[in-house]
Design a protein around this motif. Structure first.
Motif, mmCIF file in Angstrom:
data_model
loop_
_atom_site.group_PDB
_atom_site.id
_atom_site.type_symbol
_atom_site.label_atom_id
_atom_site.label_comp_id
_atom_site.label_asym_id
_atom_site.label_seq_id
_atom_site.Cartn_x
_atom_site.Cartn_y
_atom_site.Cartn_z
ATOM 1 N N THR A 266 18.376 10.744 87.144
ATOM 2 C CA THR A 266 19.025 10.331 86.105
ATOM 3 C C THR A 266 20.103 9.395 86.425
ATOM 4 O O THR A 266 20.007 8.208 86.659
ATOM 5 N N ILE B 266 13.626 18.484 76.216
ATOM 6 C CA ILE B 266 13.609 18.321 77.459
ATOM 7 C C ILE B 266 13.049 19.401 78.613
ATOM 8 O O ILE B 266 12.373 18.943 79.527
ATOM 9 N N ASP C 238 14.042 7.132 70.780
ATOM 10 C CA ASP C 238 15.240 6.400 70.869
ATOM 11 C C ASP C 238 15.814 6.303 69.352
ATOM 12 O O ASP C 238 17.370 6.028 69.331
ATOM 13 N N TYR D 105 19.546 11.074 77.990
ATOM 14 C CA TYR D 105 18.930 10.707 76.731
ATOM 15 C C TYR D 105 20.003 10.439 75.569
ATOM 16 O O TYR D 105 19.735 9.326 74.959
ATOM 17 N N ARG E 25 19.712 6.364 75.414
ATOM 18 C CA ARG E 25 18.707 6.270 74.715
ATOM 19 C C ARG E 25 18.796 6.522 73.163
ATOM 20 O O ARG E 25 19.062 5.556 72.569
ATOM 21 N N VAL F 260 12.942 11.707 80.512
ATOM 22 C CA VAL F 260 13.599 11.213 79.535
ATOM 23 C C VAL F 260 13.010 10.142 78.877
ATOM 24 O O VAL F 260 12.756 10.387 77.794
ATOM 25 N N ASP F 261 12.064 9.443 79.604
ATOM 26 C CA ASP F 261 11.119 8.565 78.912
ATOM 27 C C ASP F 261 10.101 9.248 77.969
ATOM 28 O O ASP F 261 9.797 8.600 76.928
ATOM 29 N N TYR G 129 19.167 15.558 81.975
ATOM 30 C CA TYR G 129 18.212 14.704 81.440
ATOM 31 C C TYR G 129 18.785 14.539 79.876
ATOM 32 O O TYR G 129 18.580 13.449 79.207
ATOM 33 N N CYS H 209 10.478 12.168 76.614
ATOM 34 C CA CYS H 209 10.722 13.429 75.825
ATOM 35 C C CYS H 209 10.735 12.922 74.252
ATOM 36 O O CYS H 209 10.275 13.441 73.498
#
Lengths: 365, 314
Positions: A110, B255, B273, A320, A324, B267-268, A316, B270
């Motif tokens: 991360t 997660i 955005d 995120y 994100r 993270v990608d 994580y 899960c």
């Protein structure tokens, strides 16, 4: 049977079927049908020291090299990229053989990827992870030794690759971009360090180990020289207090890491604790904090740098939520000013009316 | 030698033809990629980022104001902690939010429904909403107490969708022949769908208060059945990568799943955005979500968004 011809043609026939099938399969799926979308580029830590941003001839090292933040459609990451180049941060993570896979791994996957250089400090080397094997034992009583050895290692192998040197635990979550914002106005040759400031034991205060702290290059030089000359020695296993005492003696200033609205950026607990918990009046934390304790949402800057006691799963989740997920079109209340020395942001407007016009400062009355 | 090579050639031709046949059959039956279930599920996508780039500031403000969302949260006394959290956090970002409770609670303002039955609560809430607000809002979002919503992302999702069309959007589930929106992820209705719903609610054959013949059907399924009679069908909302934007689980739960199914790309893999909802949150988690979504961010990124949303008052 007519198709096959003489008996000896069995092998070439079946060979032909195989070749024909495979060739057609590849042709159809490669040319006629679209390949799946390539995954979106994310900052990937690169391990090979011969590739990347550091000068040739530097020693071989199990370091991970980050990448400047990529933008995406409708997003301008120009300022973040400029700060990545201008305010170079080396992150070293205090870990050990027993927590390498259970904790440090989630750090590696991360936030460590956002550092210019990332190193994982253990008592045993691990070429695959990768982790540095320092000549120390494991356990709480070895923490100060580990810290000293880690800074010495970094000074010896990576001094030219960074301007600031961050120490974190393998259960600390860091937003490296916000650390760059905090540090951008401070010349790295000046001996100063930032973190979550505590007031007991050391006159100017010291920085909490778990919340992470960052030394300027000037501070690191003084620290390493002091251990070489024995101006500082191993005094106690309590890493953060012992380091704080040494740095004070060396004239390294304890900085004020709060944002332009006076909110803390380094945090010794997870977000939920700071945002929702009510600390009792007798809780030790209240007497330790150098600055007044704030509970509830004002506890924490929008540009927070660190949180501690963060589990792997939470790493994580925080990555995120920070990098994100965002609310489309939303203009936040806090509009942080550009740090001094930076070119103006592309959509620059004057800073928000109630933001005090000073950058985060090392000296505060 | 010649007979061997001619056998080879025959083999190649046969193999190639066989491959083409199999591929062709495969594509007719199954489809490929994320569009595999088009004939089974209805999918609906977010607008493309590139479509919305060339607007003036004034146009963006106007556009943002044109999407007006009314939020309904169904609560009961046992949900007091969640109710308080929702009141203080995400619901302030709705153009208007009201809490519809099973019984009168003195602590907070609410619309009292005088029933404990979830389906009856839902019916009454929608009826009252239509009667009072049909001229004021064009989209209607219904949530349960443990749901957290990002209304800005909902408005972006609805940006190019015409509310005079019958939309019924959320995280869909297939149960036999019925595709319905899972209430846990939040339910979005356009004004047209709400209008049709308000009429069919009067029809006790198609849409009775006591749904189901032998046992009670869950209220979100009942809703789907009633709407289906009026020609309104559930659609699963996704972003441009095919990820769900309405989630029936919390970030933490998603997660955890990602950590076990694809640990290299947690993270990608899960979540989206531009996620709109998460569910199963404790009250404290809503405060953490507010901070994590609306405040905590990495310095140095600016966005060219088509919409502009300011923080709510207070």
């Amino acid at each position: 049977m007519l198709l096959l011809g003489p008996k000896g043609a069995w092998l070439p026939f079946h060979g032909g079927v195989f070749v024909g099938f495979t060739a057609t399969f590849l042709l159809l799926h490669g040319v006629l049908l679209p390949w799946p979308e390539p995954p979106r580029p994310v900052p990937h830590a690169r391990q090979d020291p011969r590739v990347g941003d550091h000068p040739p001839g530097a020693s071989q090292s199990p370091a991970l090299y980050g990448m400047a933040p990529p933008g995406s459609a409708g997003e301008d990451a120009g300022e973040a990229r400029a700060l990545y180049e201008r305010v170079r941060i080396l992150c070293w993570v205090m870990t050990g053989p027993r927590t390498l896979e259970s904790k440090a791994r989630h750090v590696r996957d991360t936030w460590a990827r956002h550092c210019n250089v990332a190193l994982f400090m253990s008592s045993e080397p691990d070429g695959r992870f990768p982790a540095v094997g320092l000549p120390v034992g494991e356990g709480r009583h070895q923490l100060y030794w580990k810290t000293i050895r880690a800074f010495q290692y970094v000074h010896r192998h990576h001094l030219g690759q960074a301007d600031w040197f961050l120490k974190a635990d393998d259960d600390t979550f860091v937003v490296v971009a916000n650390l760059r914002w905090l540090l951008a106005g401070h010349p790295p040759e000046r001996p100063v360090y930032f973190g979550k400031r505590f007031k007991p034991f050391v006159g100017q205060g010291y920085m909490s180990g778990g919340a992470g702290y960052v030394l300027s290059k000037g501070a690191l030089r003084r620290l390493v020289a002091a251990f070489a000359s024995r101006a500082c020695t191993h005094t106690s296993p309590v890493e953060d207090v012992a380091l704080g005492r040494c740095l004070e003696r060396l004239g390294v200033q304890a900085g004020d890491s709060r944002d332009t609205r006076g909110r803390e950026t380094f945090h010794p607990f997870p977000p939920e604790t700071h945002l929702t918990e009510k600390f009792s009046q007798s809780f030790w934390y209240r007497s330790y904090c150098y600055y007044p304790v704030v509970e509830g949402p004002q506890c924490c800057s929008d540009l927070s740098v660190s949180f501690h006691y963060v589990s792997g799963e939470q790493m994580y989740a925080l990555e995120y939520l920070t990098h994100r997920l965002r609310p489309y079109g939303y203009r936040p209340r806090y509009r942080p000013p550009a740090p001094p020395g930076a070119p103006p942001a592309p959509n620059a407007t004057s800073p928000a009316p109630n933001a005090t016009p000073r950058a985060p400062n090392a000296t505060l009355p | 030698m010649i007979s061997e090579s001619s056998s080879f050639v025959k083999g190649v031709v046969l193999g190639g033809a066989f491959c083409m046949l199999v591929t062709l059959l495969g594509h007719i039956k199954v489809g490929h990629g994320t569009k595999a279930h088009h004939h089974e599920h209805h999918h609906i996508q977010a607008p493309n980022k590139e479509d919305v780039l060339n607007l003036s500031e004034g146009e963006r403000v106007e556009l943002s104001k044109s999407i007006r969302i009314y939020c309904i949260v169904l609560v009961k006394p046992k949900d007091l902690g969640h109710w308080a959290a929702a009141r203080e956090t995400w619901s302030k970002h709705c153009d208007k939010a009201e809490f519809y409770s099973s019984e009168n609670i003195k602590v907070f303002d609410s619309v009292t429904l005088n029933t404990n039955d979830m389906w009856v609560m839902m019916r009454k809430a929608y009826k009252i909403t239509y009667e009072r607000y049909k001229d004021e809002f064009n989209w209607f979002f219904l949530a349960y107490p443990t749901t957290f919503a990002i209304i800005e992302n909902l408005k972006y999702f609805l940006l190019k969708k015409d509310p005079s069309q019958p939309f019924y959007i959320g995280h869909t589930v297939k149960s036999g022949d019925l595709e319905y929106v899972d209430g846990e992820g939040g339910i979005v209705l356009s004004i047209e769908s709400l209008r049709r719903l308000s009429h069919v609610l009067e029809d006790s054959d198609k849409c009775p208060e006591q749904g189901g013949m032998i046992w009670k059907l869950a209220e979100d399924k009942q809703l789907a059945i009633c709407l289906k009679y009026t020609g309104v069908f559930a659609e699963n909302a996704e972003d441009s990568e095919g990820k769900d934007v309405f989630n029936t689980k919390s970030v933490g739960a998603l997660i955890k799943e990602a950590m076990s199914t694809h640990p290299q790309q947690v993270v990608d893999g899960c979540c989206s955005d531009m996620a709109i909802t998460f569910s199963g949150l404790a009250p404290n988690h809503m405060h953490v979500m507010m901070y994590g979504v609306y405040r905590l961010r990495p310095y140095g990124h600016t966005y060219n968004d088509a919409l502009i949303f300011l923080p709510p008052a207070g």
